[in-house]
Design a protein around this motif. Structure first.
Motif, PDB file in Angstrom:
ATOM      1  N   ALA A  78      19.553  80.601  57.535  1.00 40.03           N
ATOM      2  CA  ALA A  78      18.190  80.086  57.397  1.00 40.03           C
ATOM      3  C   ALA A  78      17.431  80.788  56.278  1.00 40.03           C
ATOM      4  O   ALA A  78      16.562  80.192  55.636  1.00 40.03           O
ATOM      5  CB  ALA A  78      17.439  80.235  58.716  1.00 40.03           C
ATOM      6  N   SER A  79      17.781  82.060  56.039  1.00 39.63           N
ATOM      7  CA  SER A  79      17.072  82.860  55.043  1.00 39.63           C
ATOM      8  C   SER A  79      17.716  82.799  53.662  1.00 39.63           C
ATOM      9  O   SER A  79      17.202  83.394  52.715  1.00 39.63           O
ATOM     10  CB  SER A  79      17.015  84.326  55.501  1.00 39.63           C
ATOM     11  N   GLY A  80      18.837  82.130  53.552  1.00 39.08           N
ATOM     12  CA  GLY A  80      19.532  82.063  52.274  1.00 39.08           C
ATOM     13  C   GLY A  80      20.204  83.361  51.889  1.00 39.08           C
ATOM     14  O   GLY A  80      20.474  83.601  50.702  1.00 39.08           O
ATOM     15  N   LEU A  81      20.504  84.214  52.876  1.00 37.89           N
ATOM     16  CA  LEU A  81      21.110  85.511  52.590  1.00 37.89           C
ATOM     17  C   LEU A  81      22.612  85.548  52.875  1.00 37.89           C
ATOM     18  O   LEU A  81      23.244  86.589  52.704  1.00 37.89           O
ATOM     19  CB  LEU A  81      20.417  86.615  53.409  1.00 37.89           C
ATOM     20  N   LEU A  82      23.171  84.434  53.308  1.00 38.80           N
ATOM     21  CA  LEU A  82      24.622  84.371  53.483  1.00 38.80           C
ATOM     22  C   LEU A  82      25.254  84.023  52.145  1.00 38.80           C
ATOM     23  O   LEU A  82      24.883  83.028  51.521  1.00 38.80           O
ATOM     24  CB  LEU A  82      24.990  83.314  54.524  1.00 38.80           C
ATOM     25  N   PRO A  83      26.190  84.845  51.650  1.00 37.62           N
ATOM     26  CA  PRO A  83      26.793  84.553  50.351  1.00 37.62           C
ATOM     27  C   PRO A  83      27.418  83.166  50.303  1.00 37.62           C
ATOM     28  O   PRO A  83      28.047  82.721  51.271  1.00 37.62           O
ATOM     29  CB  PRO A  83      27.872  85.641  50.219  1.00 37.62           C
ATOM     30  N   THR A  84      27.247  82.474  49.191  1.00 38.38           N
ATOM     31  CA  THR A  84      27.876  81.162  49.021  1.00 38.38           C
ATOM     32  C   THR A  84      29.313  81.287  48.552  1.00 38.38           C
ATOM     33  O   THR A  84      30.099  80.363  48.731  1.00 38.38           O
ATOM     34  CB  THR A  84      27.082  80.315  48.018  1.00 38.38           C
ATOM     35  N   ASN A  85      29.657  82.425  47.963  1.00 38.99           N
ATOM     36  CA  ASN A  85      31.038  82.685  47.561  1.00 38.99           C
ATOM     37  C   ASN A  85      31.870  82.940  48.816  1.00 38.99           C
ATOM     38  O   ASN A  85      31.542  83.840  49.607  1.00 38.99           O
ATOM     39  CB  ASN A  85      31.081  83.897  46.627  1.00 38.99           C
ATOM     40  N   PRO A  86      32.937  82.183  49.051  1.00 36.44           N
ATOM     41  CA  PRO A  86      33.709  82.324  50.288  1.00 36.44           C
ATOM     42  C   PRO A  86      34.265  83.730  50.512  1.00 36.44           C
ATOM     43  O   PRO A  86      34.271  84.223  51.645  1.00 36.44           O
ATOM     44  CB  PRO A  86      34.840  81.306  50.128  1.00 36.44           C
ATOM     45  N   LEU A  87      34.731  84.383  49.449  1.00 32.72           N
ATOM     46  CA  LEU A  87      35.266  85.729  49.603  1.00 32.72           C
ATOM     47  C   LEU A  87      34.168  86.709  49.996  1.00 32.72           C
ATOM     48  O   LEU A  87      34.353  87.543  50.896  1.00 32.72           O
ATOM     49  CB  LEU A  87      35.947  86.185  48.313  1.00 32.72           C
ATOM     50  N   GLU A  88      33.021  86.611  49.338  1.00 36.30           N
ATOM     51  CA  GLU A  88      31.917  87.510  49.681  1.00 36.30           C
ATOM     52  C   GLU A  88      31.443  87.271  51.111  1.00 36.30           C
ATOM     53  O   GLU A  88      31.106  88.220  51.834  1.00 36.30           O
ATOM     54  CB  GLU A  88      30.766  87.324  48.694  1.00 36.30           C
ATOM     55  N   ALA A  89      31.407  86.005  51.531  1.00 32.81           N
ATOM     56  CA  ALA A  89      31.033  85.704  52.917  1.00 32.81           C
ATOM     57  C   ALA A  89      32.034  86.329  53.883  1.00 32.81           C
ATOM     58  O   ALA A  89      31.658  86.856  54.938  1.00 32.81           O
ATOM     59  CB  ALA A  89      30.960  84.196  53.127  1.00 32.81           C
ATOM     60  N   GLY A  90      33.312  86.305  53.521  1.00 30.11           N
ATOM     61  CA  GLY A  90      34.338  86.934  54.351  1.00 30.11           C
ATOM     62  C   GLY A  90      34.193  88.442  54.403  1.00 30.11           C
ATOM     63  O   GLY A  90      34.403  89.058  55.455  1.00 30.11           O
ATOM     64  N   LEU A  91      33.814  89.051  53.281  1.00 31.60           N
ATOM     65  CA  LEU A  91      33.608  90.496  53.248  1.00 31.60           C
ATOM     66  C   LEU A  91      32.439  90.903  54.154  1.00 31.60           C
ATOM     67  O   LEU A  91      32.530  91.898  54.884  1.00 31.60           O
ATOM     68  CB  LEU A  91      33.329  90.956  51.811  1.00 31.60           C
ATOM     69  N   VAL A  92      31.376  90.117  54.122  1.00 25.99           N
ATOM     70  CA  VAL A  92      30.234  90.398  54.998  1.00 25.99           C
ATOM     71  C   VAL A  92      30.648  90.286  56.458  1.00 25.99           C
ATOM     72  O   VAL A  92      30.295  91.133  57.292  1.00 25.99           O
ATOM     73  CB  VAL A  92      29.065  89.435  54.687  1.00 25.99           C
ATOM     74  N   GLU A  93      31.421  89.273  56.778  1.00 26.54           N
ATOM     75  CA  GLU A  93      31.879  89.095  58.158  1.00 26.54           C
ATOM     76  C   GLU A  93      32.772  90.252  58.591  1.00 26.54           C
ATOM     77  O   GLU A  93      32.689  90.724  59.735  1.00 26.54           O
ATOM     78  CB  GLU A  93      32.632  87.770  58.290  1.00 26.54           C
TER      79      GLU A  93
END
Length: 209
Positions: A78-93
């Motif tokens: 909702a805040s636009g803070l989830l990376p749109t790059n799939p790898l970066e999103a995976g790193l955050v997870e």
């Protein structure tokens, strides 16, 4: 979408802070509802209020999320803070998963060895892994804004550094000094203007270590 309501305990809020900080950084309005333990004792088993009889609860458009990572995931999207790059999103997870492993093992219950297991196994395994994944020179990821990865590090490590009865006195404030990358991430995140403003309003939640 209606204004979200975040419900948690008064005081230090390790499980809900990432959700709140997402809203703060994005400037999204939300209702911050804090309850004390006396009220919690009276309402805990009300499934309409607390579907799994736990906190936090995040209410959006009448729907309730009742797991901390689900709340934080909603807030990040909702805040636009989830990376749109799939790898970066995976790193955050993965950071979030490592933090959960660290937190769950903080009291040494799984190993039965208490502080020995914490120092020899939990700390180097999970915090070492997080440091090895970091790609930023300020926050966990490269860029000019923190993500939920940074918020989870601030929230859970701050709670563990309190040396409270909830973690059996196993973690100690000095345990985190050796992890220089994580120290840098936490410092940078706390200095981010919206995060700093939040802690200025809630100094009781700002743990120095």
């Amino acid at each position: 979408m209606s204004q979200p309501t975040v419900k948690y305990f008064k005081g230090i809020n390790p499980r809900v802070l990432p959700t709140v900080l997402c809203f703060e950084v994005a400037g999204l309005p939300y209702t911050d509802e804090r309850i004390d333990f006396e009220e919690w004792g009276k309402t805990k088993m009300d499934s309409d209020l607390h579907p799994t009889h736990t906190l936090p609860v995040l209410t959006i458009n009448g729907k309730k999320l009742n797991q901390s990572r689900a709340c934080a995931q909603f807030a990040a999207v909702a805040s636009g803070l989830l990376p749109t790059n799939p790898l970066e999103a995976g790193l955050v997870e993965e950071v979030q998963a490592c933090i959960e492993e660290l937190f769950d093992g903080a009291d040494g219950i799984k190993s039965g060895k208490g502080r020995e297991a914490w120092v020899e196994n939990n700390l180097p395994k999970w915090l070492g892994r997080i440091e090895s994944l970091s790609t930023g020179d300020k926050f966990f990821l490269a860029g000019d804004k923190p993500t939920t990865a940074d918020f989870w590090l601030v929230s859970i490590l701050s709670f563990l550094a309190l040396e409270t009865q909830f973690t059996g006195g196993v973690p100690r404030k000095t345990d985190f000094a050796q992890f220089k990358t994580i120290q840098r991430i936490i410092k940078a995140t706390k200095q981010y203007p919206a995060v700093k403003a939040y802690f200025d309003r809630h100094p009781e939640e700002n743990v120095e270590f």
